[in-house]
Design a protein around this motif. Sequence first.
Motif, short mmCIF file in Angstrom:
data_model
loop_
_atom_site.label_atom_id
_atom_site.label_comp_id
_atom_site.label_asym_id
_atom_site.label_seq_id
_atom_site.Cartn_x
_atom_site.Cartn_y
_atom_site.Cartn_z
N TYR A 210 0.82 -1.22 0.00
CA TYR A 210 0.00 0.00 0.00
C TYR A 210 0.85 1.27 0.00
N ASN A 211 1.96 1.28 0.73
CA ASN A 211 2.73 2.52 0.87
C ASN A 211 3.67 2.71 -0.31
N SER A 248 -7.60 -2.00 5.84
CA SER A 248 -6.74 -2.36 4.70
C SER A 248 -5.79 -3.49 5.07
N CYS A 249 -5.28 -3.46 6.30
CA CYS A 249 -4.45 -4.58 6.78
C CYS A 249 -5.24 -5.88 6.78
N ALA A 252 -5.73 -7.20 3.30
CA ALA A 252 -4.52 -7.82 2.75
C ALA A 252 -4.36 -9.24 3.26
N ILE A 253 -4.56 -9.43 4.57
CA ILE A 253 -4.41 -10.77 5.16
C ILE A 253 -5.48 -11.71 4.61
N LYS A 254 -6.70 -11.18 4.42
CA LYS A 254 -7.80 -11.99 3.87
C LYS A 254 -7.49 -12.41 2.43
N CYS A 255 -6.94 -11.49 1.65
CA CYS A 255 -6.64 -11.79 0.23
C CYS A 255 -5.44 -12.71 0.09
N HIS A 316 -5.60 -5.52 17.47
CA HIS A 316 -6.34 -4.54 16.67
C HIS A 316 -6.88 -5.10 15.35
N LEU A 317 -6.20 -6.12 14.81
CA LEU A 317 -6.69 -6.70 13.56
C LEU A 317 -7.51 -7.96 13.81
#
Length: 375
Positions: A210-211, A248-249, A252-255, A316-317
């Motif tokens: 993302y960054n 968004s984190c 990403a982990i899900k994808c 947090h996630l």
Amino acid sequence: MRYFAPQLFDGKSIKTNQIMTIENGLITSISPGQDSEADTLLKGLVTPGYIDVQVNGGGGVLFNNQPNIEALQTMSRAHQQFGTTTMLPTLITDDMEIMARAGEAIQQAIYNNMPSVVGVHFEGPHLSQPKKGIHPEQHIRHISDQELALFTRQDLGVVCVTLAPENVPCDIIKELVKNNVKVCLGHSNASYEQTMLAIEAGAQGFTHLYNAMSPLQSREAGMVGAALLDDQTFCGLIVDHEHVDSASCQLAIKCKSSERIMLVTDAMSHVGSDQIKLQFSGMDITRDGNKLTIEGGRLAGSALDMASAVKNTITHLGSPIEQAINMASFTPANFIGRQKSKGRLSVGFDADWLVLDENFQVNKTFIAGQCVYSN
């Protein structure tokens, strides 16, 4: 030496009342037992050591500003207190002289069997100007024979290179990969198509997903879209709540799954020190809480450590403990090709482990069976 662990996560599951036997820096057995059968009791959750593939500095030292073996020792010690047992010291875009000196420092560290340093990450200089972040504009350039010779040295351990595929031809990416270089894509404005061609050429990963990369949009998937869609590549993710939104984190982990997302720190010299201000390439990088910025408010690396990255991922996630720890251990071990010796607590693996408290802070860090940090 025999260690008793009331709770031990071996990389697959959390087991209770285990005895781990260590000889010559390796794990020789793990089996159920009682504390009376062991030499030492490990109080807390025993886990594999963390592996960080993007570490610019620590302990008050930035690798660019001090590209020598003393800096690597300081950085290693600073990060060991946060559970990092293996790292790729990372050089931000710089001139050829600094790059060569960094290479010599890494070669010395590996020759001297410095624990934790297994290679080097050259983040640049072959990046995109529009997505340069804090990388010094004057040093961003096309790849030359000098840099190719440095990247393909066979005495630097694991070599990772971050590049922008719109500025480096696919035949060069193929050449790097043929020479065992881990090519990561990042600091790039590449299109989805350019990104996929680079993956076909052998690129294996993405630097801080993302960054500083072309975003996912409705009519242009960009580098972010390619990274999320591709099943084989690895992505570094900075979970400090400054670089990437929590949703968004999670996306990403899900994808990608925890088998392809690696927690990274992108740590600057501030980590493991009380440093507030750092000078790099004419910029003042200032710490405010957990955030590092240059004048104007642009993010400039991070003040994140691996223990906090793991804790943030769990608390947090909402990631399961096992998943979060694997993203900090076995997944990066797999990326750097050390999945048969690091990232798990198993017979024949390196005796690199941590003892965590109930808040996932590090009480003890062991490398090759030796305690290198104790709280």
